[in-house]
Each structure stands twice: as structure tokens, then as C-alpha cells.
Design a protein around this motif. Structure first.
Motif, PDB file in Angstrom:
ATOM      1  N   ASP A 329      32.810 -70.587  17.249  1.00 60.37           N
ATOM      2  CA  ASP A 329      33.492 -70.041  18.084  1.00 60.37           C
ATOM      3  C   ASP A 329      33.139 -68.290  18.563  1.00 60.37           C
ATOM      4  OD1 ASP A 329      33.674 -72.484  20.527  1.00 60.37           O
ATOM      5  OD2 ASP A 329      34.986 -73.026  18.437  1.00 60.37           O
ATOM      6  N   LEU A 330      34.134 -67.796  17.020  1.00 63.14           N
ATOM      7  CA  LEU A 330      33.645 -66.472  17.045  1.00 63.14           C
ATOM      8  C   LEU A 330      33.476 -66.417  15.857  1.00 63.14           C
ATOM      9  CD1 LEU A 330      34.795 -63.452  18.231  1.00 63.14           C
ATOM     10  CD2 LEU A 330      37.173 -64.119  17.409  1.00 63.14           C
ATOM     11  N   ILE A 331      32.954 -65.138  15.455  1.00 60.40           N
ATOM     12  CA  ILE A 331      33.201 -64.545  14.750  1.00 60.40           C
ATOM     13  C   ILE A 331      33.504 -63.095  13.896  1.00 60.40           C
ATOM     14  CG2 ILE A 331      30.857 -64.011  12.674  1.00 60.40           C
ATOM     15  CD1 ILE A 331      29.546 -65.723  13.555  1.00 60.40           C
ATOM     16  N   LEU A 332      34.068 -62.875  13.571  1.00 61.79           N
ATOM     17  CA  LEU A 332      34.813 -61.611  13.004  1.00 61.79           C
ATOM     18  C   LEU A 332      34.538 -60.948  11.459  1.00 61.79           C
ATOM     19  CD1 LEU A 332      38.637 -62.487  13.470  1.00 61.79           C
ATOM     20  CD2 LEU A 332      37.193 -61.863  14.967  1.00 61.79           C
ATOM     21  N   THR A 333      33.508 -59.547  11.190  1.00 61.03           N
ATOM     22  CA  THR A 333      32.832 -59.297  10.536  1.00 61.03           C
ATOM     23  C   THR A 333      34.070 -58.348   9.664  1.00 61.03           C
ATOM     24  OG1 THR A 333      31.647 -57.955  11.907  1.00 61.03           O
ATOM     25  CG2 THR A 333      30.685 -59.896  11.364  1.00 61.03           C
TER      26      THR A 333
END
Length: 357
Positions: A329-333
Motif C-alpha cells: 500500500d506504501l513504499i518508503l525509500t
């Protein structure tokens, strides 16, 4: 508890095979008796989690304190004298009782560690129509009338220059293998969440008093919570490898009012247990990993109503499988700033900036 059940069962089996005159009979009887006592204690410890983390309700401070102290009497060394002095009148609170019991237990065990020889430990509750004058306090002294729980020991005390730091995350005066430095930090988060404060007064060589200060309930809190459900504190399971990255992410989330449970081994078990009501799972993914983590498959297969958030550590997003990334649902880089990360988390979990205390 499964281990204790095996010990109890085996001791009963061996007892049935030897008569009272056998030299092993008395020892087996003691093993069986102590095993049963340990099993009862485990059940009482499990009872602490009969509620869900994050569930607030109305409770009497006197009852929470008395119940928790009764359990602590079973685990605190007998060389320490434990006493209580409870308010003559009920002290209604609107709190998460599970979290509050954990705070009391942490304060008590810290006090016990400060008394390596004989000592005295006192729990006292009281009502406060006025705000007390306190030197070392974190949080905000509650609206009046207030209620307090103080935990006092006559142990070694705290050095004056450490009093300003003891509520900081990972600060500890214990040996590396005996303390995480998160007990008092979590106590501070608890009182801040409940619009209260925690204080400390200490004299080196004479003892320490910790005080938990909370507003007495006026019985409008539940209605207000129902009217503003978005203000509920979100709880996330943070799964990854033990190390600085996991610790830093957990600290960042807690500082921004998220409730965090970390899991470095078999995180699926934490979800399956049902002990905690999670809103999301954050999975830390590193370059050396291939395929979809088992935890993500577990969530999708069971159709759990959880947001899946991937935090990419030490690699680029394009190094991971597209099919895997599409399941999140969400990708944090790594190139995102803390401000951007917080905004994306808030948006994904339905939190508005104005909701934060």
C-alpha cells in the motif's frame, strides 16, 4: 506454559511410579508443586493482556494498582517489602489499562533493580485538586482534578546529572544485557498519550520516587473518542532484522505518536496471536532478500485488514520484483526525508495533522 505443562506431567508420571520411601519422591513432589505455581503465575501474566492494546476505557486507578501489585508480589524478590497506600475514594481514569499495567510493572522492576539488598517499595494513589510543584517532569500536568500513582523505593537513587535524560529512548544505566533503555521512555509516551505527565524525584544513595499524573475522568471521554475516531493512536508491527535500522525506525514512529511492536523473528505469530490490534505492518526489505517476504504472503492469504508498508533498506526500488512492490500500500525509500515519510504514513493510515495531541 507448554514447557511447564510438560514438566508437571512428567513429574506426576514419575511420582506415580515411586513409593513415598523412595529417595526421589520428595524432590519430584517439589518439582510438581513449583511447576504448578509457575503455571499459575504464567496464566496471571497472560491475563495482563486480556484487553487489546490501544483500547481505552473507564477504570479505577485504585483497582488497576491493587491488581498489578498483587501480581508483582509474586515476581519481586522477597527481600523487598512491598506496601500500598490507596486513596479512600475511587479515582476514575479513561486509559488503556493494558499499557498502564506495563508502565507500573516497568517502574516496579526498575525499583527492584535499584535495591540489590533488602529494600522497601511503596505504591501510593491519590487525588489532586491542585497541580503539584515538580522539578523533573515530562509531559503536561493534567487538567484538574487529577489523580496520581507514585512508586517509591529506598534504593541507590539516580545521579543528579542523569535525571534530565532518563526518559529519553535507549538511555539506561544498566549493563548492556540487562536493559533496553525503553521502559521509562514508553512510560513517558503513555502519559503523553493520556494527556498527563511523569515525574521523578531522587536522592543518590537514599531512593527514588516516580509519579504518574493523569486527569480524572469526567465521563465525556468515550463520547469524544467516538466523535473523533481518526484521533486514535495507530499501531504498527515493524518487521525486520535486528539492528540500528530497526531501532531508528521504531524510535521515529514512537516520537510521532505511533504505537510500535517490533518483530525480528516469526512476525506472523504476532499477527496470529490476536494480542494486539494492528493497523499496518511495516516490512523492512534489504537488497540480499529475493522474492516476496513470507509475512506479506501471510497477510494477503488471510485477507487481514492491514496496510502493507515496505521500507527499502540499502538498495534501490528497481532492484526488487515489480510483482512484490505492487502488493504494498506504501513504499518508503531511503531518499525520502522524515517529513515526507511522516506525511505518507499519515495519509496511508488516515491520520490528519490536526489529530495529533
Amino acid at each position: 506454559n507448554n514447557v511447564m505443562a510438560g514438566i508437571i506431567s512428567l513429574s506426576e508420571s514419575f511420582l506415580a511410579q515411586v513409593d513415598a520411601a523412595h529417595p526421589f519422591h520428595e524432590g519430584l513432589g517439589l518439582i510438581n508443586q513449583n511447576g504448578r505455581q509457575a503455571s499459575q503465575l504464567i496464566h496471571r501474566l497472560l491475563h495482563l493482556h486480556h484487553g487489546k492494546m490501544g483500547d481505552c476505557n473507564y477504570h479505577d486507578l485504585n483497582e488497576i494498582t491493587a491488581d498489578t501489585v498483587e501480581l508483582l508480589r509474586q515476581v519481586i524478590p522477597r527481600r523487598i517489602e512491598v506496601t500500598t497506600q490507596l486513596s479512600a475514594t475511587p479515582l476514575p481514569l479513561y486509559v488503556d489499562a493494558v499499557e498502564f499495567r506495563q508502565v507500573i510493572i516497568n517502574l516496579a522492576l526498575n525499583a527492584a533493580d535499584a535495591m540489590p539488598d533488602r529494600g522497601k517499595l511503596r505504591f501510593q494513589t491519590g487525588a489532586h485538586p491542585e497541580r503539584p510543584a515538580l522539578a523533573h517532569v515530562h509531559g503536561t500536568l493534567p487538567r484538574l482534578p487529577g489523580a496520581s500513582l507514585t512508586v517509591t523505593d529506598n534504593g541507590c537513587g539516580i545521579k543528579p546529572h542523569q535525571l534530565a535524560s532518563i526518559f529519553d529512548p535507549f538511555f539506561t544505566t544498566k549493563a548492556m544485557n540487562k536493559g533496553s533503555g525503553l521502559g521509562l521512555y514508553n512510560a513517558r509516551l503513555f502519559v503523553e498519550k493520556h494527556h498527563g505527565a511523569i515525574s521523578v524525584e531522587s536522592t543518590e544513595g537514599a531512593g527514588t520516587t516516580f509519579g504518574v499524573w493523569l486527569p480524572q475522568a469526567d465521563f465525556t471521554e468515550a463520547d469524544a473518542a467516538r466523535e473523533h475516531p481518526r484521533a486514535r493512536r495507530r499501531c504498527v508491527l515493524l518487521a525486520g532484522h535486528c539492528g540500528k535500522s530497526l531501532d531508528a525506525t521504531a524510535e521515529f514512529l514512537r516520537l510521532h505518536n505511533y504505537q510500535v511492536v517490533t518483530a525480528t523473528d516469526q512476525p506472523e505469530d504476532r499477527l496470529a496471536s490476536g494480542d494486539t490490534q494492528f493497523d499496518a505492518v511495516i516490512v523492512q526489505v534489504e537488497a540480499r532478500e529475493t522474492g516476496t517476504p513470507a509475512l506479506v504472503n501471510f497477510i494477503r492469504q488471510r485477507k487481514l485488514p492491514l496496510k502493507i508498508i515496505l521500507q527499502i533498506i540499502g538498495c534501490n526500488q528497481d532492484e526488487l520484483e515489480t510483482q512484490f512492490l505492487q502488493r504494498a500500500d506504501l513504499i518508503l525509500t531511503a531518499d525520502m526525508s522524515e517529513e515526507v515519510i511522516l506525511k505518507k504514513l499519515d495519509a496511508t493510515l488516515g491520520i490528519e495533522r490536526g489529530d495529533r495531541p
